[in-house]
Design a protein around this motif. Sequence first.
Motif, PDB file in Angstrom:
ATOM      1  N   GLY A 278       0.868  -1.108   0.008  1.00  0.00           N
ATOM      2  CA  GLY A 278       0.139   0.066  -0.027  1.00  0.00           C
ATOM      3  C   GLY A 278       0.794   1.167   0.072  1.00  0.00           C
ATOM      4  O   GLY A 278       2.009   1.360  -0.325  1.00  0.00           O
ATOM      5  N   PRO A 279       0.315   2.223   0.155  1.00  0.00           N
ATOM      6  CA  PRO A 279       0.917   3.685  -0.029  1.00  0.00           C
ATOM      7  C   PRO A 279       1.631   3.949   1.427  1.00  0.00           C
ATOM      8  O   PRO A 279       2.454   5.097   1.212  1.00  0.00           O
ATOM      9  N   TRP A 280       1.228   3.365   2.577  1.00  0.00           N
ATOM     10  CA  TRP A 280       1.851   3.889   3.890  1.00  0.00           C
ATOM     11  C   TRP A 280       2.973   2.768   4.097  1.00  0.00           C
ATOM     12  O   TRP A 280       3.797   3.164   5.093  1.00  0.00           O
ATOM     13  N   VAL A 281       3.117   1.572   4.027  1.00  0.00           N
ATOM     14  CA  VAL A 281       3.915   0.790   4.694  1.00  0.00           C
ATOM     15  C   VAL A 281       4.884   0.351   3.536  1.00  0.00           C
ATOM     16  O   VAL A 281       4.600  -0.130   2.515  1.00  0.00           O
ATOM     17  N   ALA A 282       6.322   0.272   4.214  1.00  0.00           N
ATOM     18  CA  ALA A 282       7.340   0.160   3.332  1.00  0.00           C
ATOM     19  C   ALA A 282       8.468  -0.703   4.307  1.00  0.00           C
ATOM     20  O   ALA A 282       8.728  -0.478   5.333  1.00  0.00           O
ATOM     21  N   LEU A 283       8.594  -2.281   3.918  1.00  0.00           N
ATOM     22  CA  LEU A 283       9.227  -3.131   4.620  1.00  0.00           C
ATOM     23  C   LEU A 283      10.526  -3.598   4.058  1.00  0.00           C
ATOM     24  O   LEU A 283      10.624  -3.943   2.637  1.00  0.00           O
ATOM     25  N   PRO A 284      11.807  -3.314   4.718  1.00  0.00           N
ATOM     26  CA  PRO A 284      12.795  -3.616   4.335  1.00  0.00           C
ATOM     27  C   PRO A 284      13.159  -5.271   4.154  1.00  0.00           C
ATOM     28  O   PRO A 284      12.805  -5.929   5.393  1.00  0.00           O
ATOM     29  N   VAL A 285      13.616  -5.907   3.225  1.00  0.00           N
ATOM     30  CA  VAL A 285      13.612  -7.113   3.110  1.00  0.00           C
ATOM     31  C   VAL A 285      14.906  -7.666   2.419  1.00  0.00           C
ATOM     32  O   VAL A 285      15.385  -6.907   1.482  1.00  0.00           O
ATOM     33  N   ARG A 286      15.708  -8.623   2.947  1.00  0.00           N
ATOM     34  CA  ARG A 286      17.135  -8.968   2.332  1.00  0.00           C
ATOM     35  C   ARG A 286      16.733  -9.836   1.044  1.00  0.00           C
ATOM     36  O   ARG A 286      15.556 -10.696   0.911  1.00  0.00           O
ATOM     37  N   ARG A 287      17.491  -9.544  -0.049  1.00  0.00           N
ATOM     38  CA  ARG A 287      17.198  -9.981  -1.181  1.00  0.00           C
ATOM     39  C   ARG A 287      17.636 -11.474  -1.401  1.00  0.00           C
ATOM     40  O   ARG A 287      16.788 -12.240  -1.759  1.00  0.00           O
ATOM     41  N   ALA A 288      18.271 -11.908  -0.285  1.00  0.00           N
ATOM     42  CA  ALA A 288      18.441 -13.590  -0.344  1.00  0.00           C
ATOM     43  C   ALA A 288      17.079 -14.002   0.242  1.00  0.00           C
ATOM     44  O   ALA A 288      16.837 -15.158  -0.262  1.00  0.00           O
ATOM     45  N   THR A 289      16.668 -13.536   1.261  1.00  0.00           N
ATOM     46  CA  THR A 289      15.463 -13.888   1.836  1.00  0.00           C
ATOM     47  C   THR A 289      14.080 -13.966   1.065  1.00  0.00           C
ATOM     48  O   THR A 289      13.380 -15.077   0.656  1.00  0.00           O
ATOM     49  N   ALA A 290      14.211 -12.947   0.119  1.00  0.00           N
ATOM     50  CA  ALA A 290      13.064 -12.822  -0.906  1.00  0.00           C
ATOM     51  C   ALA A 290      13.344 -13.859  -1.922  1.00  0.00           C
ATOM     52  O   ALA A 290      12.335 -14.388  -2.507  1.00  0.00           O
ATOM     53  N   GLY A 291      14.477 -14.072  -2.531  1.00  0.00           N
ATOM     54  CA  GLY A 291      14.683 -15.039  -3.523  1.00  0.00           C
ATOM     55  C   GLY A 291      14.397 -16.223  -2.900  1.00  0.00           C
ATOM     56  O   GLY A 291      13.922 -17.217  -3.752  1.00  0.00           O
ATOM     57  N   ALA A 292      14.700 -16.777  -1.629  1.00  0.00           N
ATOM     58  CA  ALA A 292      14.666 -18.039  -1.097  1.00  0.00           C
ATOM     59  C   ALA A 292      13.049 -18.309  -1.047  1.00  0.00           C
ATOM     60  O   ALA A 292      12.521 -19.556  -1.235  1.00  0.00           O
ATOM     61  N   ALA A 293      12.179 -17.198  -0.545  1.00  0.00           N
ATOM     62  CA  ALA A 293      10.776 -17.333  -0.247  1.00  0.00           C
ATOM     63  C   ALA A 293      10.253 -17.795  -1.708  1.00  0.00           C
ATOM     64  O   ALA A 293       9.290 -18.279  -1.754  1.00  0.00           O
ATOM     65  N   LEU A 294      10.584 -16.911  -2.771  1.00  0.00           N
ATOM     66  CA  LEU A 294      10.159 -17.161  -4.158  1.00  0.00           C
ATOM     67  C   LEU A 294      10.209 -18.561  -4.645  1.00  0.00           C
ATOM     68  O   LEU A 294       9.515 -19.263  -5.257  1.00  0.00           O
ATOM     69  N   ALA A 295      11.321 -19.025  -4.461  1.00  0.00           N
ATOM     70  CA  ALA A 295      12.089 -20.539  -4.838  1.00  0.00           C
ATOM     71  C   ALA A 295      11.153 -21.594  -4.051  1.00  0.00           C
ATOM     72  O   ALA A 295      10.618 -22.371  -4.727  1.00  0.00           O
ATOM     73  N   VAL A 296      10.960 -21.230  -2.867  1.00  0.00           N
ATOM     74  CA  VAL A 296      10.034 -22.132  -1.883  1.00  0.00           C
ATOM     75  C   VAL A 296       8.420 -22.261  -2.443  1.00  0.00           C
ATOM     76  O   VAL A 296       7.934 -23.180  -2.595  1.00  0.00           O
ATOM     77  N   LEU A 297       8.009 -20.911  -2.722  1.00  0.00           N
ATOM     78  CA  LEU A 297       6.891 -20.826  -3.349  1.00  0.00           C
ATOM     79  C   LEU A 297       6.466 -21.724  -4.727  1.00  0.00           C
ATOM     80  O   LEU A 297       5.671 -22.386  -4.681  1.00  0.00           O
ATOM     81  N   VAL A 298       7.548 -21.651  -5.483  1.00  0.00           N
ATOM     82  CA  VAL A 298       7.483 -22.344  -6.872  1.00  0.00           C
ATOM     83  C   VAL A 298       7.640 -23.884  -6.499  1.00  0.00           C
ATOM     84  O   VAL A 298       6.701 -24.534  -7.024  1.00  0.00           O
ATOM     85  N   LEU A 299       8.560 -24.400  -5.313  1.00  0.00           N
ATOM     86  CA  LEU A 299       8.507 -25.805  -5.118  1.00  0.00           C
ATOM     87  C   LEU A 299       7.142 -26.205  -4.402  1.00  0.00           C
ATOM     88  O   LEU A 299       6.624 -27.340  -4.616  1.00  0.00           O
ATOM     89  N   LEU A 300       6.544 -25.368  -3.494  1.00  0.00           N
ATOM     90  CA  LEU A 300       5.278 -25.598  -3.031  1.00  0.00           C
ATOM     91  C   LEU A 300       3.977 -25.757  -4.268  1.00  0.00           C
ATOM     92  O   LEU A 300       3.313 -26.601  -4.005  1.00  0.00           O
ATOM     93  N   ALA A 301       4.067 -25.134  -5.034  1.00  0.00           N
ATOM     94  CA  ALA A 301       3.233 -25.214  -6.191  1.00  0.00           C
ATOM     95  C   ALA A 301       3.174 -26.467  -6.845  1.00  0.00           C
ATOM     96  O   ALA A 301       2.480 -27.023  -7.150  1.00  0.00           O
ATOM     97  N   ALA A 302       4.580 -26.793  -7.172  1.00  0.00           N
ATOM     98  CA  ALA A 302       5.031 -28.031  -7.855  1.00  0.00           C
ATOM     99  C   ALA A 302       4.461 -29.300  -7.160  1.00  0.00           C
ATOM    100  O   ALA A 302       3.833 -30.069  -7.420  1.00  0.00           O
ATOM    101  N   ALA A 303       4.781 -29.160  -5.689  1.00  0.00           N
ATOM    102  CA  ALA A 303       4.495 -30.261  -4.773  1.00  0.00           C
ATOM    103  C   ALA A 303       2.734 -30.367  -4.728  1.00  0.00           C
ATOM    104  O   ALA A 303       2.283 -31.269  -4.641  1.00  0.00           O
ATOM    105  N   ALA A 304       2.052 -29.227  -4.750  1.00  0.00           N
ATOM    106  CA  ALA A 304       0.603 -29.273  -4.572  1.00  0.00           C
ATOM    107  C   ALA A 304      -0.104 -29.882  -5.665  1.00  0.00           C
ATOM    108  O   ALA A 304      -0.868 -30.760  -5.882  1.00  0.00           O
ATOM    109  N   ALA A 305       0.303 -29.412  -6.929  1.00  0.00           N
ATOM    110  CA  ALA A 305       0.112 -29.763  -8.040  1.00  0.00           C
ATOM    111  C   ALA A 305       0.484 -31.547  -8.355  1.00  0.00           C
ATOM    112  O   ALA A 305      -0.497 -32.074  -8.634  1.00  0.00           O
TER     113      ALA A 305
END
Length: 358
Positions: free
Chosen positions: A25-52
Amino acid sequence: MKQTTADRVPPSSSRRPGRALVRVGPWVALPVRRATAGAALAVLVLLAAAAAATLSMGRLGIALPDLPSALAGDATGKNAFVLNRLRGPRLVVAIATGGAFGLSGALFQSVTRNPLGSPDVIGLGAGAGAGAAAAALFLPDVVPVAVGALLGALIAMAVVYVSTGTGFRNPGRLVVAGIGVAAMATALTQYVVYAVERDKASALTAYINGSLSARSWEDARTIWAVLLVALPLAALLARPLRLAEMGDDLTAGLGVDPGRTATGAVALSIVLSAGAVSVAGPIAFISLTAPQIAKRITRGGGPHLFLSTLLGALLLVLADLTAQQLPLFDNLPVGLYTMALGGAYLGYLLMREWRQGL
């Protein structure tokens, strides 16, 4: 003096190397480590594959070309039965239950500052098993097994809270009291399994080992409600927990009450674990392994709450996929697979701690 552009830019943790700024949104900004964001994206992809894979594999699975339309609401016949009754609720419960266990473990390990810490250690799982066993033996037609498990977990935590003398503020006392409560609860569970009839004992044993079979959409709504309420509360605790890792004195100097932070984190951890246990039984070791894997993936400090949630979901979905599709051990409770995974990982952690102590 004329102010330069650099002078007008306030220092921000989001501008540190390796960090990105995520806006909600326009008021909230959260600092996130790029390594954590990349890992979370990879886990989401694996989770979607496991669900399928969970929905499509096996003789009763939905064919992959038909899966998108089935998920869009066009499933009929066998596909509708598999999606709405057989595997759909089980998968949705597995994702939220694993996420709840993973988040619970991350909160607890951050408070205790111990890689071997988890809600299992303080007797929550054992208390849930004892509650389920007591309900099956003493009140079989009055209290459902799931309700008995929830009550057992809460009673065990109340006993631990009183036994420490300091509530949830002292991690060392918390673990010692939890071990004692877990031993007593396990003794009660074994007595009940020995005392009840063989058929009831078999069903009870499956539940207290952790099972996802025959889950319903009601179970899914229950655990997702718990998880969705807990996630914002955990986000509020993320900064105090990160500061608490620097020590109580420094944390207090920065305006954060370490005792209140620890109590809040442990209480939220207990609520998450109790909610997960109420729908799936005391599935072991997810809360231990998910936060540790998150730390090793990112190689950084911090509680890694969101990533631990995703990893907990992935681990439990993969374990349940194995339980459904491995022909050698048909229909075994999913908790037995997580025990095998967690036992191996626990052995690795113990060996690692021992070698570092040399």
